[in-house]
Design an enzyme around this catalytic site. Structure first.
Site, PDB file in Angstrom:
ATOM      1  N   LYS A 284      -8.369 -16.508   2.774  1.00 33.29           N
ATOM      2  CA  LYS A 284      -9.071 -17.430   3.677  1.00 33.29           C
ATOM      3  C   LYS A 284     -10.362 -17.959   3.072  1.00 33.29           C
ATOM      4  O   LYS A 284     -10.771 -19.090   3.372  1.00 33.29           O
ATOM      5  CB  LYS A 284      -9.327 -16.747   5.020  1.00 33.29           C
ATOM      6  CG  LYS A 284      -8.049 -16.464   5.815  1.00 33.29           C
ATOM      7  CD  LYS A 284      -8.348 -15.777   7.132  1.00 33.29           C
ATOM      8  CE  LYS A 284      -7.091 -15.611   7.972  1.00 33.29           C
ATOM      9  NZ  LYS A 284      -6.117 -14.660   7.396  1.00 33.29           N
TER      10      LYS A 284
ATOM     11  N   ALA B 154      -4.242 -10.691   0.431  1.00 32.84           N
ATOM     12  CA  ALA B 154      -4.069 -10.900   1.872  1.00 32.84           C
ATOM     13  C   ALA B 154      -5.105 -11.889   2.404  1.00 32.84           C
ATOM     14  O   ALA B 154      -5.285 -12.961   1.849  1.00 32.84           O
ATOM     15  CB  ALA B 154      -4.103  -9.567   2.600  1.00 32.84           C
ATOM     16  N   SER B 155      -5.827 -11.504   3.451  1.00 29.23           N
ATOM     17  CA  SER B 155      -6.693 -12.469   4.153  1.00 29.23           C
ATOM     18  C   SER B 155      -7.922 -12.899   3.369  1.00 29.23           C
ATOM     19  O   SER B 155      -8.630 -13.821   3.800  1.00 29.23           O
ATOM     20  CB  SER B 155      -7.114 -11.894   5.506  1.00 29.23           C
ATOM     21  OG  SER B 155      -6.041 -11.991   6.424  1.00 29.23           O
ATOM     22  N   ILE B 156      -8.196 -12.285   2.238  1.00 26.60           N
ATOM     23  CA  ILE B 156      -9.263 -12.801   1.376  1.00 26.60           C
ATOM     24  C   ILE B 156      -8.901 -14.208   0.904  1.00 26.60           C
ATOM     25  O   ILE B 156      -9.774 -14.998   0.533  1.00 26.60           O
ATOM     26  CB  ILE B 156      -9.533 -11.835   0.210  1.00 26.60           C
ATOM     27  CG1 ILE B 156     -10.060 -10.492   0.756  1.00 26.60           C
ATOM     28  CG2 ILE B 156     -10.531 -12.410  -0.786  1.00 26.60           C
ATOM     29  CD1 ILE B 156     -10.160  -9.396  -0.291  1.00 26.60           C
TER      30      ILE B 156
END
Length: 368
Positions: free
Chosen positions: A75, A71-73
């Site tokens: 980023k 997921a947002s890791i």
């Protein structure tokens, strides 16, 4: 081995000859998560642990080497690539994004730095999807959202002023940064991440899964609670397998697949100076307050990393949550110790995330 002692501390044990490294993860699975996996890396040496089942249907035990949606890791991967382009003088942090990508609202005022630290004011495209119940998500699970659709959804909503002193977290920022990478390099985001990070660091369990419904290779299956249409309360006695899906992907903002070991390797390389020069590491870790992060341990938002306080001084990392999976990775500022944890349940009961934070805190802060 010192790192084994760390895992013993995570388990709440003394340094016994054969510590049960999976004990803290078993505490998480007792709270309702089908599986929990963890890796702790110290001075380059890594230990792993797992608890629960990777697949509730077959009963296959979870392995710490199993892949999952981080997921947002994602980023952090994106931010490192952008900052490497800054180091190469191909783009600048103060460049207005409109110079590179015409059509972004307020593009003449929003800088690359604003996008990296969520001070652009751009709204999150997820807010326009209108998916509120498990049934909503299931009905649309295989809907595909290419970047153009994500940006159209975001740009149709009202935004805020750029350059504010507080970060307002928005996945749209990193979708735009993915398009920036492609514009500057002439290659796809996937090619650039593979060329700059996955292959040089030997991240064999890591891949970019945007638009692909299945997770390739041995993986943890992800689950979310069942509920009824219109009911906000989640039914954790009835879990829905949400592994195969495309609707909850977000491109360069959240579509990477990885392992806990690979994430600790990425963060070790980052915080030991292998990926970015010191000047850009200072830029990356300089943070602004977060306007809308409900997690009390989040103390600031940097460029692709968050600053956390787990009780032993600042650490840096990122959280990742997508339907079916919850995870977090952190590193000490000196790069000596990293830890990553993943849980195969999202959204979570109120007790799961605190149990995961307890395990992660002991791994990062224990045995100093």
């Amino acid at each position: 081995m010192r790192i084994l002692i760390v895992l013993a501390l995570v388990a709440g044990l003394s340094a016994a000859p054969e510590p049960s490294a999976s004990a803290p993860l078993e505490a998480i699975t007792r709270e309702g998560a089908p599986a929990a996996v963890m890796a702790v890396r110290e001075d380059g040496r890594v230990e792993r642990a797992a608890a629960g089942v990777a697949d509730r249907r077959t009963g296959r035990p979870a392995k710490a080497s199993d892949r999952y949606r981080v997921a947002s890791i994602t980023k952090t991967f994106t931010a490192v690539v952008v900052l490497q382009l800054v180091a190469e003088r191909r783009v600048a942090l103060e460049d207005p994004i409109g110079r590179w990508l015409p059509g972004v609202p307020n593009g003449g005022a929003i800088t690359v730095r604003d996008l990296l630290r969520h001070t652009s004011g751009l709204p999150d495209f997820y807010a326009a999807l209108g998916l509120r119940t498990s049934q909503d998500w299931q009905r649309h699970r295989l809907d595909r959202l290419p970047d153009e659709r994500r940006l159209a959804l975001a740009f149709a909503q009202p935004g805020g002023p750029p350059g504010a002193g507080r970060a307002t977290y928005s996945n749209t920022n990193y979708v735009v940064l993915g398009k920036l990478i492609e514009r500057v390099t002439g290659e796809t985001y996937e090619q650039q991440v593979a060329r700059r990070l996955i292959r040089p660091l030997g991240l064999s369990g890591t891949s970019y899964g945007d638009g692909r419904a299945r997770v390739r290779g041995p993986h943890l299956r992800g689950y979310m609670p069942g509920d009824l249409p219109g009911r906000p309360d989640a039914d954790y006695d009835r879990l829905v397998d949400f592994t195969e899906q495309t609707i909850n992907q977000s491109g360069a903002a959240g579509s990477m697949v990885s392992t806990v070991s690979d994430l600790t390797a990425l963060y070790r390389a980052l915080f030991t100076g292998r990926l970015l020069p010191a000047t850009l590491m200072r830029e990356m870790t300089a943070s602004v307050p977060a306007a809308d992060m409900p997690m009390p341990w989040v103390k600031g938002i940097g460029l692709g990393v968050h600053r956390y306080d787990l009780g032993c001084g600042p650490v840096y990392g990122h959280v990742g949550g997508v339907r079916g999976y919850t995870g977090m990775v952190v590193s000490t500022p000196d790069g000596r110790r990293q830890a990553a944890i993943a849980v195969t349940l999202n959204p979570n009961p109120a007790t799961v995330v605190p149990a995961a934070i307890t395990a992660l805190t002991a791994a990062v802060c224990g045995d100093r």
